[in-house]
Design an enzyme around this catalytic site. Structure first.
Site, PDB file in Angstrom:
ATOM      1  N   SER A   1     -37.752  -2.195  20.946  1.00 13.74           N
ATOM      2  CA  SER A   1     -36.771  -1.893  19.903  1.00 13.74           C
ATOM      3  C   SER A   1     -35.925  -3.091  19.471  1.00 13.74           C
ATOM      4  CB  SER A   1     -35.887  -0.718  20.327  1.00 13.74           C
ATOM      5  OG  SER A   1     -36.653   0.465  20.290  1.00 13.74           O
TER       6      SER A   1
ATOM      7  N   LYS B   1     -32.757  12.355  25.169  1.00 19.10           N
ATOM      8  CA  LYS B   1     -32.813  12.843  23.785  1.00 19.10           C
ATOM      9  C   LYS B   1     -32.236  14.254  23.641  1.00 19.10           C
ATOM     10  CE  LYS B   1     -36.625   9.985  22.136  1.00 19.10           C
ATOM     11  NZ  LYS B   1     -37.833   9.920  21.310  1.00 19.10           N
TER      12      LYS B   1
END
Ligand code: ADP
Ligand code: S3P
Ligand code: MG
Length: 405
Positions: free
Chosen positions: A16, A57
């Site tokens: 990322s 998440k």
């Protein structure tokens, strides 16, 4: 120039930061957290937004005052940004990522049966997107009604999506299903991006089926997150450009060619030129066996050497962003092909004329010309790129240029 980052648990190998560096000129840091630290981190942070990854998440939702429709449909968030009052808004850009991976096939597959392998977090995203595209699907999991033992019920599947970690680094080579069970299949997608081509995708290629790995999904979810971070739209082609750039950077370059053609020397030169680590399969075998290649051939024979060669290759070819010098006979074993292909390209050093034979048992016993006759078709077939050069330095420069390393 806001401050952003990634929240998760084990983040060491995340792509990322590299991806976000290609998206915008903002700070993007890794924030590895233990589970008990999650809520407090989001409460106390003065950051402008975060991506959220495994295993947070779902848990990150409780820190969000508002959820996007997509986050609600999937049931978890992968991006949080600030509401005007400073509270968190949760979104899920994995949706955009998978939609991008499906691409134009979403339209072609409307109403056609799909099979989703796995029922974890990634599967939730895939299922929500397929449903929104009008693609009916069945879900295979390890337990329950529909398992890997009842795959024959889904022989009509036209799309197969792997959402399981089967075949993911470091357990490369494993595949969740045998694609030959699905004669009507016309597209295979795998959310795994390391390796670039999982065993499932390699089998699809072998069967002549279109197949795409998870890197494009990773890039597209990041671009959408970047839009939320920046508060503006980004170019539609950005995700594909980032996918290509990251694949170039993380992919391996394997040098193949006749014994003595310059693989070892060129690999070193290319390593110096690009800063990439270099692995020489013959040298790794010599180090682990404690004797020179010629002696391994003399004592244990070629079959034993080939086994050692495949073992060394299996370890090395899992890594990313490296240069691999193979031995000249690597192409004689079809099993070595997927090992090299999973993460990169083969460059054939095509050096005609006389070649050195010292320390090269087969060049001496079989002869260079006979080896050429047997192997040239194999080098040609395995090569993604062919390079002829007057020196190893020159070959390395040509490879760097051609592959944009
Ligand atoms: N393109 C080239 N042209 C001429 N000589 C080369 C070239 N590439 C390498 N060499 C020389 O050939 C020899 C064998 O190279 P090496 O890298 O050991 O080959 P390989 O690993 O393919 O067996 C070395 O002396 C090297 O300097
Ligand atoms: O061509 C071959 O079968 C071989 C090539 C050698 O490597 P180089 O190609 O680096 O000489 C070494 O792996 C072994 O002697 C077998
Ligand atoms: Mg060599």
């Amino acid at each position: 120039m806001g401050r952003f980052g990634l929240i998760g648990r084990a983040l060491g190998h995340s792509f990322s930061p590299a991806i976000h560096a290609l998206i915008g000129d903002y700070e993007y840091k890794l924030y590895p957290l233990e589970p008990e630290a999650l809520d407090g981190f989001l409460r106390a942070s003065d950051g402008d937004g975060f991506n959220v990854t495994i295993p947070y998440k779902i848990d990150a939702m409780r820190s969000c005052r508002e959820l996007s429709e997509r986050a609600r449909a999937i049931g978890c968030v992968n991006t949080v940004t600030r509401l005007p009052d400073g509270e968190w808004r949760g979104d899920n850009t994995d949706w955009d990522g998978f939609l991008h991976l499906l691409g134009e096939d979403a339209e072609r597959l409307r109403g056609r049966p799909a099979l989703v392998l796995g029922n974890g977090g990634a599967s939730r995203t895939v299922r929500a997107v397929l449903a929104s595209c009008g693609i009916p699907f069945a879900v295979i999991s390890r337990s329950g009604d529909d398992t890997y033992a009842t795959l024959e019920r889904h022989a009509d599947a036209e799309l197969i999506v792997n959402t399981t970690p089967v075949g993911m680094y470091p357990k490369n080579g494993a595949s969740p299903v045998d694609l030959r069970l699905f004669p009507r299949c016309r597209l295979v997608l795998d959310v795994i991006y390391n390796p670039l081509r999982t065993a499932l995708l390699l089998q699809a290629e072998e069967l002549g089926l279109p197949a795409r790995g998870g890197l494009a999904m990773l890039a597209a979810q990041a671009v959408r997150a970047g839009e939320l971070f920046l508060g503006r739209e980004l170019p539609a082609t950005l995700a594909d450009r980032i996918t290509a750039a990251i694949a170039r950077r993380t992919g391996n370059v394997a040098l193949i060619g006749m014994p003595g053609c310059g693989k070892t020397t060129t690999a070193r030169a290319l390593g110096r030129l690009t800063g990439r680590p270099v692995r020489d399969i013959d040298q790794l075998i010599e180090a682990s066996e404690g004797r020179p290649i010629a002696e391994i051939f003399a004592r244990r024979g070629e079959t034993a050497f080939r086994r050692l060669e495949t073992e060394a290759l299996a370890g090395v070819s899992k890594e990313s962003g490296i240069v691999i010098a193979t031995g000249g006979g690597v192409v004689t074993q079809p099993r070595n092909r997927p090992l090299l292909r999973q993460n990169g390209v083969c460059v054939w050093l095509d050096r005609p004329g006389e070649l050195p034979v010292d320390g090269r048992p087969l060049s001496q016993s079989v002869g260079v010309e006979e080896l050429r006759r047997r192997r040239l078709p194999l080098y040609r077939a395995w090569a993604d790129l062919t390079v002829s050069a007057s020196s190893a330095q020159d070959a390395a420069a040509k490879i760097k240029e051609a592959l944009q390393l």
